[in-house]
Motif scaffolding. Sequence first.
Motif, mmCIF file in Angstrom:
data_model
loop_
_atom_site.group_PDB
_atom_site.id
_atom_site.type_symbol
_atom_site.label_atom_id
_atom_site.label_comp_id
_atom_site.label_asym_id
_atom_site.label_seq_id
_atom_site.Cartn_x
_atom_site.Cartn_y
_atom_site.Cartn_z
ATOM 1 N N TRP A 6 61.528 -13.465 9.406
ATOM 2 C CA TRP A 6 60.511 -13.499 8.351
ATOM 3 C C TRP A 6 59.318 -12.627 8.743
ATOM 4 C CZ3 TRP A 6 55.537 -15.856 8.305
ATOM 5 C CH2 TRP A 6 54.929 -15.915 7.055
ATOM 6 N N THR A 9 59.768 -8.899 8.312
ATOM 7 C CA THR A 9 59.681 -8.358 6.949
ATOM 8 C C THR A 9 58.247 -7.989 6.581
ATOM 9 O OG1 THR A 9 59.338 -10.494 5.833
ATOM 10 C CG2 THR A 9 61.632 -9.782 6.204
ATOM 11 N N PRO A 11 55.529 -10.050 5.933
ATOM 12 C CA PRO A 11 55.255 -10.799 4.712
ATOM 13 C C PRO A 11 53.769 -10.879 4.351
ATOM 14 C CG PRO A 11 55.638 -12.298 6.511
ATOM 15 C CD PRO A 11 55.890 -10.910 7.051
ATOM 16 N N ARG A 32 52.592 -11.765 0.898
ATOM 17 C CA ARG A 32 53.612 -11.353 -0.064
ATOM 18 C C ARG A 32 54.709 -12.393 -0.198
ATOM 19 N NH1 ARG A 32 52.344 -6.105 2.197
ATOM 20 N NH2 ARG A 32 53.864 -6.274 3.840
ATOM 21 N N GLU A 33 54.846 -13.232 0.832
ATOM 22 C CA GLU A 33 55.907 -14.232 0.821
ATOM 23 C C GLU A 33 55.464 -15.422 1.677
ATOM 24 O OE1 GLU A 33 60.512 -14.727 2.383
ATOM 25 O OE2 GLU A 33 59.559 -12.769 2.457
ATOM 26 N N GLU A 34 55.564 -16.611 1.125
ATOM 27 C CA GLU A 34 55.231 -17.824 1.866
ATOM 28 C C GLU A 34 56.364 -18.153 2.847
ATOM 29 O OE1 GLU A 34 52.524 -19.795 1.724
ATOM 30 O OE2 GLU A 34 51.517 -18.677 0.136
ATOM 31 N N ASP A 36 59.385 -20.210 4.562
ATOM 32 C CA ASP A 36 60.462 -20.998 3.965
ATOM 33 C C ASP A 36 60.132 -22.487 4.094
ATOM 34 O OD1 ASP A 36 62.867 -22.337 3.385
ATOM 35 O OD2 ASP A 36 64.081 -20.726 4.238
#
Length: 197
Positions: A6, A9, A11, A32-34, A36
């Motif tokens: 993660w 990436t 994020p 951009r992304e929390e 998981d």
Amino acid sequence: RDMDAWVATKPYEVAHHLEPQAGEEVYTVMLREEPDPRWAVRAGECLYGFRSGLDHLALELAEKHTGTPLPAALADKSEFPIFGGRAPTAWELKAKIGGMHPDAQTIIEALQPHHRGDPDYARDPLWMLNGLCNIDKHRALNIVVVSSVGVATTLRGGYIASQTYRVGPLSDGAEIQRVRAIPDVPGGKVEMEFKFS
């Protein structure tokens, strides 16, 4: 592995802008992304496994000393005690580890977080493990979040007049640092680089 993948990436990114009136550079984090949400379940399973492993160890130590099978009166109360804010009573220790060899009892008692004193016991790994496991079992999943833990600053051509930074959980758009730098020479330029962890 999942967390490393993660992070790979990228994020999040760190953005900055100048607030001219204050003369401060303001840095914010853009997510951009929390993370998981399943990681919270995995973290809880790990915590439970670590904590219950200590209790299994306590039972094994008692069985090794008193013989197998352990009498029901000892087996029902056998556990690895963790006392933080206060010392256990002699009765509490006897109920939990009384079936163990005296050397094992001495070692377990010496590991107790309460020996660190108040408030330092709260930073003891055993105390933190016990608390996080209890939260996960009885109240809610442990939350997995993006968190700021620090910043490394490289500066050329000046010095920092003021700086504040945030340590802890971050949400999208959260301000993580404010810096006001003064050039070494009037009208000069200060070059700043930051590495956020």
